[in-house]
Scaffold this motif. Structure first.
Motif, PDB file in Angstrom:
ATOM      1  N   LEU A   1      -4.534   4.510  -4.771  1.00 49.26           N
ATOM      2  CA  LEU A   1      -4.094   4.150  -6.113  1.00 49.26           C
ATOM      3  C   LEU A   1      -5.052   4.753  -7.137  1.00 49.26           C
ATOM      4  CD1 LEU A   1      -2.925   1.776  -4.192  1.00 49.26           C
ATOM      5  CD2 LEU A   1      -2.659   0.524  -6.339  1.00 49.26           C
ATOM      6  N   ASN A   2      -4.634   4.775  -8.398  1.00 53.16           N
ATOM      7  CA  ASN A   2      -5.489   5.283  -9.474  1.00 53.16           C
ATOM      8  C   ASN A   2      -5.807   4.129 -10.426  1.00 53.16           C
ATOM      9  OD1 ASN A   2      -6.793   6.948 -11.401  1.00 53.16           O
ATOM     10  ND2 ASN A   2      -4.869   7.129 -12.546  1.00 53.16           N
ATOM     11  N   PRO A   3      -6.916   3.417 -10.198  1.00 58.93           N
ATOM     12  CA  PRO A   3      -7.262   2.312 -11.089  1.00 58.93           C
ATOM     13  C   PRO A   3      -7.942   2.797 -12.374  1.00 58.93           C
ATOM     14  CG  PRO A   3      -8.855   2.438  -9.306  1.00 58.93           C
ATOM     15  CD  PRO A   3      -7.841   3.523  -9.056  1.00 58.93           C
ATOM     16  N   VAL A   4      -7.525   2.222 -13.494  1.00 58.65           N
ATOM     17  CA  VAL A   4      -8.148   2.480 -14.794  1.00 58.65           C
ATOM     18  C   VAL A   4      -8.557   1.123 -15.362  1.00 58.65           C
ATOM     19  CG1 VAL A   4      -7.788   3.325 -17.145  1.00 58.65           C
ATOM     20  CG2 VAL A   4      -6.767   4.550 -15.212  1.00 58.65           C
ATOM     21  N   ILE A   5      -9.803   0.993 -15.795  1.00 61.16           N
ATOM     22  CA  ILE A   5     -10.315  -0.302 -16.226  1.00 61.16           C
ATOM     23  C   ILE A   5     -10.593  -0.286 -17.716  1.00 61.16           C
ATOM     24  CG2 ILE A   5     -12.219  -1.958 -15.952  1.00 61.16           C
ATOM     25  CD1 ILE A   5     -12.373  -0.269 -13.103  1.00 61.16           C
ATOM     26  N   VAL A   6     -10.136  -1.331 -18.391  1.00 62.36           N
ATOM     27  CA  VAL A   6     -10.492  -1.593 -19.791  1.00 62.36           C
ATOM     28  C   VAL A   6     -11.200  -2.934 -19.813  1.00 62.36           C
ATOM     29  CG1 VAL A   6      -9.659  -1.952 -22.138  1.00 62.36           C
ATOM     30  CG2 VAL A   6      -8.465  -0.337 -20.624  1.00 62.36           C
ATOM     31  N   HIS A   7     -12.361  -2.993 -20.430  1.00 64.29           N
ATOM     32  CA  HIS A   7     -13.121  -4.243 -20.405  1.00 64.29           C
ATOM     33  C   HIS A   7     -13.340  -4.818 -21.802  1.00 64.29           C
ATOM     34  CE1 HIS A   7     -16.821  -2.381 -21.965  1.00 64.29           C
ATOM     35  NE2 HIS A   7     -16.499  -1.336 -21.215  1.00 64.29           N
ATOM     36  N   GLY A   8     -13.542  -6.133 -21.831  1.00 66.15           N
ATOM     37  CA  GLY A   8     -13.919  -6.807 -23.058  1.00 66.15           C
ATOM     38  C   GLY A   8     -15.420  -7.007 -23.104  1.00 66.15           C
ATOM     39  N   GLY A   9     -15.841  -8.075 -23.808  1.00 66.28           N
ATOM     40  CA  GLY A   9     -17.274  -8.358 -23.897  1.00 66.28           C
ATOM     41  C   GLY A   9     -17.654  -9.258 -25.049  1.00 66.28           C
TER      42      GLY A   9
ATOM     43  N   ILE B   1       0.840  -1.195   0.000  1.00 64.20           N
ATOM     44  CA  ILE B   1       0.000   0.000   0.000  1.00 64.20           C
ATOM     45  C   ILE B   1       0.877   1.248   0.000  1.00 64.20           C
ATOM     46  CG2 ILE B   1      -1.676   1.342   1.341  1.00 64.20           C
ATOM     47  CD1 ILE B   1      -2.812  -1.344   2.341  1.00 64.20           C
ATOM     48  N   ARG B   2       1.891   1.233   0.841  1.00 62.94           N
ATOM     49  CA  ARG B   2       2.814   2.369   0.921  1.00 62.94           C
ATOM     50  C   ARG B   2       3.544   2.568  -0.407  1.00 62.94           C
ATOM     51  NH1 ARG B   2       6.196   0.492   4.574  1.00 62.94           N
ATOM     52  NH2 ARG B   2       4.931   1.173   6.344  1.00 62.94           N
ATOM     53  N   LYS B   3       3.980   1.481  -1.017  1.00 59.97           N
ATOM     54  CA  LYS B   3       4.769   1.550  -2.248  1.00 59.97           C
ATOM     55  C   LYS B   3       3.956   2.044  -3.431  1.00 59.97           C
ATOM     56  CE  LYS B   3       7.628  -1.351  -5.293  1.00 59.97           C
ATOM     57  NZ  LYS B   3       8.178  -2.716  -5.501  1.00 59.97           N
ATOM     58  N   PHE B   4       2.691   1.604  -3.529  1.00 59.10           N
ATOM     59  CA  PHE B   4       1.908   1.874  -4.727  1.00 59.10           C
ATOM     60  C   PHE B   4       0.934   3.043  -4.582  1.00 59.10           C
ATOM     61  CE2 PHE B   4       2.528  -2.910  -5.214  1.00 59.10           C
ATOM     62  CZ  PHE B   4       3.687  -2.745  -5.958  1.00 59.10           C
ATOM     63  N   SER B   5       0.872   3.660  -3.427  1.00 56.04           N
ATOM     64  CA  SER B   5      -0.022   4.804  -3.242  1.00 56.04           C
ATOM     65  C   SER B   5       0.343   5.910  -4.235  1.00 56.04           C
ATOM     66  CB  SER B   5       0.094   5.336  -1.810  1.00 56.04           C
ATOM     67  OG  SER B   5      -0.767   6.432  -1.631  1.00 56.04           O
ATOM     68  N   GLY B   6      -0.667   6.425  -4.919  1.00 55.39           N
ATOM     69  CA  GLY B   6      -0.441   7.460  -5.918  1.00 55.39           C
ATOM     70  C   GLY B   6      -0.102   6.939  -7.294  1.00 55.39           C
ATOM     71  N   LYS B   7       0.064   5.638  -7.434  1.00 59.04           N
ATOM     72  CA  LYS B   7       0.434   5.036  -8.716  1.00 59.04           C
ATOM     73  C   LYS B   7      -0.807   4.621  -9.512  1.00 59.04           C
ATOM     74  CE  LYS B   7       4.833   5.068  -7.546  1.00 59.04           C
ATOM     75  NZ  LYS B   7       5.816   5.962  -8.189  1.00 59.04           N
ATOM     76  N   THR B   8      -0.644   4.526 -10.811  1.00 59.75           N
ATOM     77  CA  THR B   8      -1.728   4.097 -11.700  1.00 59.75           C
ATOM     78  C   THR B   8      -1.627   2.602 -11.967  1.00 59.75           C
ATOM     79  OG1 THR B   8      -1.927   6.253 -12.778  1.00 59.75           O
ATOM     80  CG2 THR B   8      -2.722   4.341 -14.014  1.00 59.75           C
ATOM     81  N   VAL B   9      -2.766   1.925 -11.886  1.00 57.38           N
ATOM     82  CA  VAL B   9      -2.864   0.501 -12.211  1.00 57.38           C
ATOM     83  C   VAL B   9      -3.936   0.341 -13.283  1.00 57.38           C
ATOM     84  CG1 VAL B   9      -3.416  -1.809 -11.351  1.00 57.38           C
ATOM     85  CG2 VAL B   9      -2.189  -0.194  -9.880  1.00 57.38           C
TER      86      VAL B   9
ATOM     87  N   LYS C   1       2.085   5.759 -18.109  1.00 50.63           N
ATOM     88  CA  LYS C   1       3.265   5.411 -17.303  1.00 50.63           C
ATOM     89  C   LYS C   1       2.829   4.671 -16.034  1.00 50.63           C
ATOM     90  CE  LYS C   1       6.119   9.223 -19.010  1.00 50.63           C
ATOM     91  NZ  LYS C   1       5.225   9.563 -20.131  1.00 50.63           N
ATOM     92  N   ALA C   2       1.982   3.683 -16.230  1.00 47.74           N
ATOM     93  CA  ALA C   2       1.378   2.949 -15.119  1.00 47.74           C
ATOM     94  C   ALA C   2       2.409   2.126 -14.367  1.00 47.74           C
ATOM     95  CB  ALA C   2       0.262   2.037 -15.631  1.00 47.74           C
ATOM     96  N   GLU C   3       2.161   1.944 -13.093  1.00 49.38           N
ATOM     97  CA  GLU C   3       2.987   1.066 -12.275  1.00 49.38           C
ATOM     98  C   GLU C   3       2.752  -0.384 -12.668  1.00 49.38           C
ATOM     99  OE1 GLU C   3       5.687   0.130  -9.124  1.00 49.38           O
ATOM    100  OE2 GLU C   3       5.132   2.083  -9.978  1.00 49.38           O
TER     101      GLU C   3
END
Length: 294
Positions: free
Chosen positions: A56-64, A18-26, A208-210
């Motif tokens: 964290l900053n989650p970004v989701i791409v989905h299929g279907g 949590i400490r390491k990835f806080s503020g990072k994009t996933v 530039k995602a983590e």
């Protein structure tokens, strides 16, 4: 008392991550069984909301794909494929966009919002996010004198040409979670259907995602003996493809993961989306639930 100690141990294991990835994009590619099983859908939405809440900053791409097949069947439009890619004429493209950018996208947005998140649905056509180019005709080599070589036109199928993440950066500033349908636009502004894995990889690189996390319906990458590999480096992954250890549908996912890492993403994860809370387990535990490529 032992139960509470175990719960505390889980939290302590997660703390350094949590400490390491806080503020990072996933960037998370959401697909497979996790999109259809009700319990897994709830689990996924809660995972994404928790990622957002802890910084964290989650970004989701989905299929279907299955949902598109179902709608095409209802509309009596035949589904056609070539080497795993959907042949997409204009009529099919209308259905693809309706299902991906409409039904599925809004369902995911609603589910995340119901669990306390602030999700916004987009397609690659919104805000000029994903400029695409149409795939060239696929060459099919004939067999024997009676069969000539031919070229198959996949129709409105494309690949990512350029990515403009300014709309995603604006959403991030407002702490919104972007949920993206993999539909891009060509030079005329017309829609193109793009593989969701490729879109996720391209967005991860541009942001530039983590991490890039690909949810699948398998455990992860396995060695010659069939044992799950919790981690693998780029050169070993490429050699396993060359040696035929990695085959079939895993090859495009490995290619996507490798390209993302080559383009600057810190790590790519191929994980088992059939496991409840798979995203949290992969990011915040020592062992994870899949294979990480770094």
């Amino acid at each position: 008392m032992q139960e509470f100690i175990e719960k505390a141990s889980v939290l302590m294991e997660a703390l350094p991550y949590i400490r390491k990835f806080s503020g990072k994009t996933v960037v998370v590619k959401y697909g497979g069984h996790a999109m259809t099983d009700p319990k897994l859908k709830e689990s996924f939405a809660k995972d994404i909301v928790l990622l957002d809440y802890i910084g964290l900053n989650p970004v989701i791409v989905h299929g279907g794909g299955p949902q598109i097949d179902e709608m095409l069947d209802k509309m009596h439009i035949e589904s056609k494929f070539h080497q795993g890619m959907r042949i997409t004429d204009r009529e099919t493209m209308d259905v693809v966009e309706m299902v991906l950018a409409g039904d599925i996208n809004k369902d995911i947005v609603s589910l995340i919002n119901r669990h306390g998140g602030k999700a916004v649905g987009l397609s690659g056509r919104d805000g000029g996010l994903i400029k695409a180019k149409k795939l060239p005709k696929e060459k099919v080599v004939g067999n024997g004198d009676s069969k000539k070589d031919e070229r198959i036109d996949l129709g409105r199928v494309g690949s990512v040409k350029e990515v403009d993440v300014s709309v995603l950066q604006t959403l991030e500033q407002g702490r919104f979670i972007a949920v993206i349908a993999p539909v891009g636009f060509d030079e005329k502004g017309d829609p193109l259907n793009i593989n969701a894995d490729l879109v996720a990889g391209a967005l991860a690189a541009a942001l530039k995602a983590e991490k890039l996390v690909l949810l699948t319906d398998i455990e992860g990458v396995k060695d010659k003996a069939g044992a799950l590999m919790s981690s693998i480096n780029k050169s070993d992954a490429r050699k396993m493809v060359e040696d035929g250890v990695i085959t079939g549908g895993m090859i495009p996912k490995i290619d996507c993961a490798l390209k993302a890492v080559d383009d600057g993403v810190k790590s790519a994860h191929i994980i088992d989306g059939r496991v409840q809370h798979a995203v949290l387990l992969e990011i915040f535990t020592d062992k994870g639930v899949g294979t990480v490529i770094s």
